[in-house]
Design a protein around this motif. Sequence first.
Motif, PDB file in Angstrom:
ATOM      1  N   ALA A 154      57.964 -13.715  -8.392  1.00 62.29           N
ATOM      2  CA  ALA A 154      57.047 -14.738  -8.902  1.00 62.29           C
ATOM      3  C   ALA A 154      57.380 -14.982 -10.369  1.00 62.29           C
ATOM      4  O   ALA A 154      57.295 -14.072 -11.202  1.00 62.29           O
ATOM      5  CB  ALA A 154      55.605 -14.280  -8.749  1.00 62.29           C
ATOM      6  N   GLY A 155      57.759 -16.213 -10.680  1.00 60.20           N
ATOM      7  CA  GLY A 155      58.114 -16.552 -12.054  1.00 60.20           C
ATOM      8  C   GLY A 155      56.883 -16.590 -12.954  1.00 60.20           C
ATOM      9  O   GLY A 155      55.780 -16.902 -12.512  1.00 60.20           O
ATOM     10  N   VAL A 156      57.083 -16.252 -14.212  1.00 63.93           N
ATOM     11  CA  VAL A 156      56.007 -16.279 -15.205  1.00 63.93           C
ATOM     12  C   VAL A 156      56.231 -17.497 -16.093  1.00 63.93           C
ATOM     13  O   VAL A 156      57.217 -17.568 -16.836  1.00 63.93           O
ATOM     14  CB  VAL A 156      56.007 -14.982 -16.043  1.00 63.93           C
ATOM     15  N   CYS A 157      55.300 -18.438 -16.004  1.00 64.24           N
ATOM     16  CA  CYS A 157      55.500 -19.759 -16.613  1.00 64.24           C
ATOM     17  C   CYS A 157      54.511 -19.963 -17.759  1.00 64.24           C
ATOM     18  O   CYS A 157      53.405 -19.425 -17.749  1.00 64.24           O
ATOM     19  CB  CYS A 157      55.298 -20.818 -15.537  1.00 64.24           C
ATOM     20  N   HIS A 158      54.904 -20.780 -18.745  1.00 62.80           N
ATOM     21  CA  HIS A 158      54.019 -21.053 -19.883  1.00 62.80           C
ATOM     22  C   HIS A 158      52.640 -21.528 -19.463  1.00 62.80           C
ATOM     23  O   HIS A 158      51.635 -21.208 -20.093  1.00 62.80           O
ATOM     24  CB  HIS A 158      54.655 -22.099 -20.809  1.00 62.80           C
ATOM     25  N   SER A 159      52.576 -22.307 -18.386  1.00 65.60           N
ATOM     26  CA  SER A 159      51.263 -22.841 -18.017  1.00 65.60           C
ATOM     27  C   SER A 159      50.363 -21.729 -17.465  1.00 65.60           C
ATOM     28  O   SER A 159      49.140 -21.880 -17.441  1.00 65.60           O
ATOM     29  CB  SER A 159      51.399 -24.002 -17.037  1.00 65.60           C
ATOM     30  N   ASP A 160      50.960 -20.595 -17.038  1.00 60.72           N
ATOM     31  CA  ASP A 160      50.127 -19.446 -16.653  1.00 60.72           C
ATOM     32  C   ASP A 160      49.315 -18.942 -17.843  1.00 60.72           C
ATOM     33  O   ASP A 160      48.209 -18.414 -17.683  1.00 60.72           O
ATOM     34  CB  ASP A 160      51.007 -18.305 -16.111  1.00 60.72           C
ATOM     35  N   ILE A 161      49.875 -19.092 -19.030  1.00 55.22           N
ATOM     36  CA  ILE A 161      49.162 -18.655 -20.239  1.00 55.22           C
ATOM     37  C   ILE A 161      47.914 -19.501 -20.460  1.00 55.22           C
ATOM     38  O   ILE A 161      46.863 -18.992 -20.816  1.00 55.22           O
ATOM     39  CB  ILE A 161      50.099 -18.720 -21.475  1.00 55.22           C
ATOM     40  N   HIS A 162      48.028 -20.813 -20.183  1.00 58.16           N
ATOM     41  CA  HIS A 162      46.840 -21.682 -20.298  1.00 58.16           C
ATOM     42  C   HIS A 162      45.745 -21.214 -19.351  1.00 58.16           C
ATOM     43  O   HIS A 162      44.570 -21.192 -19.701  1.00 58.16           O
ATOM     44  CB  HIS A 162      47.194 -23.137 -19.996  1.00 58.16           C
TER      45      HIS A 162
END
Lengths: 350, 350, 350, 350
Positions: C35-43
Amino acid sequence: MHAAQIVKVKKPLEIEELDVPEPRGSEVLIRVKSAGVCHSDIHLWEGGYEGPGGKFLKTTDRGVKYPLTPGHEVAGIIDSIGEKAEGFVKKERVLVFPWIGEGLCPACRVGEENLCDKPRSLGVYQNGGYAEYVLVPSYKYLVKLGNMDTDTSAPLSCAGITAYSAVKNAHLKPADNVVIVGAGGLGLMAIQLAKAVTGARIISLDIDDKKLKVAKLNGADSIVNSKSENVKKSIMELTEDLGVDAVIDFVNGSKTVETDMTILRRRARIVLVGLFGGALQLNLVSMPTKAYKIVGSYTGSITDMIELVSLAKRKVIKPVISNKFSLNQATKALTMLRDGKIAGRGIINP
Amino acid sequence: MHAAQIVKVKKPLEIEELDVPEPRGSEVLIRVKSAGVCHSDIHLWEGGYEGPGGKFLKTTDRGVKYPLTPGHEVAGIIDSIGEKAEGFVKKERVLVFPWIGEGLCPACRVGEENLCDKPRSLGVYQNGGYAEYVLVPSYKYLVKLGNMDTDTSAPLSCAGITAYSAVKNAHLKPADNVVIVGAGGLGLMAIQLAKAVTGARIISLDIDDKKLKVAKLNGADSIVNSKSENVKKSIMELTEDLGVDAVIDFVNGSKTVETDMTILRRRARIVLVGLFGGALQLNLVSMPTKAYKIVGSYTGSITDMIELVSLAKRKVIKPVISNKFSLNQATKALTMLRDGKIAGRGIINP
Amino acid sequence: MHAAQIVKVKKPLEIEELDVPEPRGSEVLIRVKSAGVCHSDIHLWEGGYEGPGGKFLKTTDRGVKYPLTPGHEVAGIIDSIGEKAEGFVKKERVLVFPWIGEGLCPACRVGEENLCDKPRSLGVYQNGGYAEYVLVPSYKYLVKLGNMDTDTSAPLSCAGITAYSAVKNAHLKPADNVVIVGAGGLGLMAIQLAKAVTGARIISLDIDDKKLKVAKLNGADSIVNSKSENVKKSIMELTEDLGVDAVIDFVNGSKTVETDMTILRRRARIVLVGLFGGALQLNLVSMPTKAYKIVGSYTGSITDMIELVSLAKRKVIKPVISNKFSLNQATKALTMLRDGKIAGRGIINP
Amino acid sequence: MHAAQIVKVKKPLEIEELDVPEPRGSEVLIRVKSAGVCHSDIHLWEGGYEGPGGKFLKTTDRGVKYPLTPGHEVAGIIDSIGEKAEGFVKKERVLVFPWIGEGLCPACRVGEENLCDKPRSLGVYQNGGYAEYVLVPSYKYLVKLGNMDTDTSAPLSCAGITAYSAVKNAHLKPADNVVIVGAGGLGLMAIQLAKAVTGARIISLDIDDKKLKVAKLNGADSIVNSKSENVKKSIMELTEDLGVDAVIDFVNGSKTVETDMTILRRRARIVLVGLFGGALQLNLVSMPTKAYKIVGSYTGSITDMIELVSLAKRKVIKPVISNKFSLNQATKALTMLRDGKIAGRGIINP
């Protein structure tokens, strides 16, 4: 200036001594360095070709006039410039776009003069490049070559854009499978171009193993020998029984197109380019139910040529030529081409 | 519930008493108000149709299973809704998109399920609308009708989008001349649509003067009787000897397409829609030299249907129906259609 | 099963013990491998982000509900399959398309669910891939990976298609000059893709010489350091004073876009992708007189993802990942990403 | 011959006695019958216009030279023809395409000379139609009018194609909602055209109830008064809270575009046409997340003009003019236009 002209059809070309034209208005005079020898030059030389039903279709019936200087693949150096020509200077190396239109039809209006209703193509309807000089009707038909070689550049204006336009007409996308029929000069160029700008998976089809080997080196993902293999079976194996999304047929004869029609996925595009000829028994109901598109593709536009020159400049594609001739050898060049003795592209250096 | 089913091919349809299905997940159950009777229903009834070379192509060979409730042009009222269905409520009037795909092929991926590699069409591969209820696999196949009439709306889902998709495939522009072959139901709808959204000049072609008169009332700029006139001559007169930019052929038989090929301008599109069938001797060289495109066009997408409903709602187009039948008269409806006794569109009201 | 969930925003993710979902209908259950960790996960984690004018835009205001399992870049192995799911079998390796739409809007109708009016994206509006299992609503959102690596494949479903869709939106042709702003993960992928499928000349722009060096290795024809160089001057030199045909801006901040607007040729496309934000003072008259197009580009479609997988399978593009984490390290992964300590793409292996 | 020339900016035009030009090569000499008076003629007359930040942008800085005969909307009769001009004969009525390009840029290559990098427009960079005769550089810039009226035809070459090109740039489809901002001459023409060739639902927006009434008569489905109504509220009511698929803004000022940005559906196109000017604070993040496209649209191509003439010939569209002037009244015409005293289009009849 010297020009190799067709004075009488089927007779040897005559080397004529003609006045060097003077460019006026938008015209530009080019000192020809390289003129490609193309199959359609043979039709001009022979006065026509055999159409469907064995009928001989005469070039004079579609407006060709003799004596004619053939040669539509022309690269050279700017000699002199009309008073209204812009954007070019003397001594620049240029490639000439020969597919000149009248300018009033819908094709011309969107820059597809190659599909003009009333064409005035250079080397066909007006004198072309088998000569020391050629007069180009407008600076708009010139594309700068920088320091590119004229010999390898000349064929871009016909063979090159024919292959390129065909690839565009196939509307290829990265997950598509495309069969390219014929691994000769045009087929190889199409393979290089499909590789460079589409991302599709390319299957090269030919009857000659040697050519197929070259196709692979030029970028084909798979190869199929249509002589020794069952084409349909091979293609279905390569495409998980789906068939291909597109075929580009550089032969376009009854046999090849008949085979093309058996290897198609629903929604497939069949791009017909070659001039081999004959007829196809087209099953009409299959057209709507399969949603096929059969697309005739004829040479290319000046935009295609500009893009091709750009790709060649950056060595994304690598055109090849094989034989070189002097102007005096024009008849020899045409004879060798007719007899299948030129592997790649022959060039006349006037 | 009652359903008119094909139990044995060529035998009268049987009125069966079936359980009313219960919608689960994304499914929606529709109380059928209107079901169009389409030519392709006759193929299902007869178990196939005659293909090229007189060969009978069986429906079971392409996956049809009997007993089958035909009917793919369905409009009705939402009866009940699966727990995952969204955007609709009970009692809404809806039109059903029947051209359901598997979802995994390139066509389905861009919303062209009508061109799916493995279709599951309603009324063909699963039970359709010749019944009191039809179970639709997903709410995504429904389009709201508001207070539009279900009888005139039902045929939009097949006849309507077939005409519309064909018009789109012709890529018409305002200065184009287009010939529309056939002035029956689909031809008339195509004339209305070409008028409404393209601005092209429309020439209607038929063998029946009465139909041509109606064509003119529906928006044709010119009409040509292909029985009493020399088609090529008439078309050339209408187009300043240029030929037409596009033909849309709702017959698509050997004779009509042969004629089509004689009236084309360079770069013309020939859109083949009809299922009359037969073969065409296609002159292969003419394809590249004339840059023709032959485009098979098969029904339409749900986007097409949404657009069509929008146009019909605002009365930009006006679909017409002619005969109405009860569910018990399903066999009669098919027989009349087969025998050419339905002028416009027949509708079953279950 | 274990899942790393955001229970309270800004607090460490909690490892919850949840029931393994059971797939019904068209649903498919995936055993998550990567599962990739994406910038929008931070939002999602921070409960929102700062919008224009410093206003905090809350995720709950656009429909996000907590507790939530984030993770929209998911690759794994099929565990079990609903009774209506087709085309897949247990144990197949698949990539999940997370940008799921409602299905009724114009975008969904043409396969652009990523631009749905009412999105239901996985890992955003429903539980995603920071878990041992993820339930995918339909087999239609799966793409087969064959024997491709799940770690490098996972980011194709967001980072990959965002870059790809942006390249498509720039409508690049071989003689075009394109500036790609930002040489981070997305920028590099865009360079590879533009190289693979457009033939355009690529100029990479960044403030970091090291990144620019990598850009060059990935296919950039030229590089410009926007910190140490006068961007306008450098670009004009590279383009014979014409300016560029397109810019793809992976930063999309006030400063970068302001610069973008100074280096454009007439008819240029400016593709805005990044979410850096801020405002641009747009000179309105310049829009018509220069015929510019400003195009917002947001992730990509499932067709884009299929094409991307096809390109990656054939190694035409080569995605890279940098850091790997266990499920327990989810909070650490997000923290490192937020703090700029992940150079390429971080992957969680649950 | 007499010509009304701008000799000194801001001073009355002078009626000069000039030699009648002689057409050479591809040139054609036109006896001017009707010359439209366009807002951009005022910029030429005043020597420039106020740009962003109140800066005066001088016409001479972009290559305009005085004395100049303005007039780019020209219809007339062929007087004489250069020896290389084709397809036209003396005394034919023609409309002149004034947006002449150099021919070498990508725009010119595809027939979009109106977007040339180095324009040579008639009536701007070379003498135009405020004169008894105008010399057109090539027969390719002429379109036959048949027996159409020259007064109503002249404005098609600028006002007409500007509206038409804008409609094309909005990529409207039948189920789309489009707002057309401004119900003046261009707005009304755009409404007629959108009606004729798109099938979209048209909402006309203006501050003047009288104009909105005329908009309705010309084909607008709905009207909104942006002065007396809350635009966002009205539009949301008309579109089931979705917003519109496209806006075409013929004002293109800070206020109108700011409003435009509040009424958009995801994936909307905003076509900016007017030259009112000012700046917009563009929220950058909204561009990707909403997938908006902002498209500058500047006059149109000769293909657009050909299509427009075809539509006008068949009365699908009906251009209107309001005031007529003699050549001596050229200054009066410009003054009245500047002062807002010409409702539709003013025409000079030299």
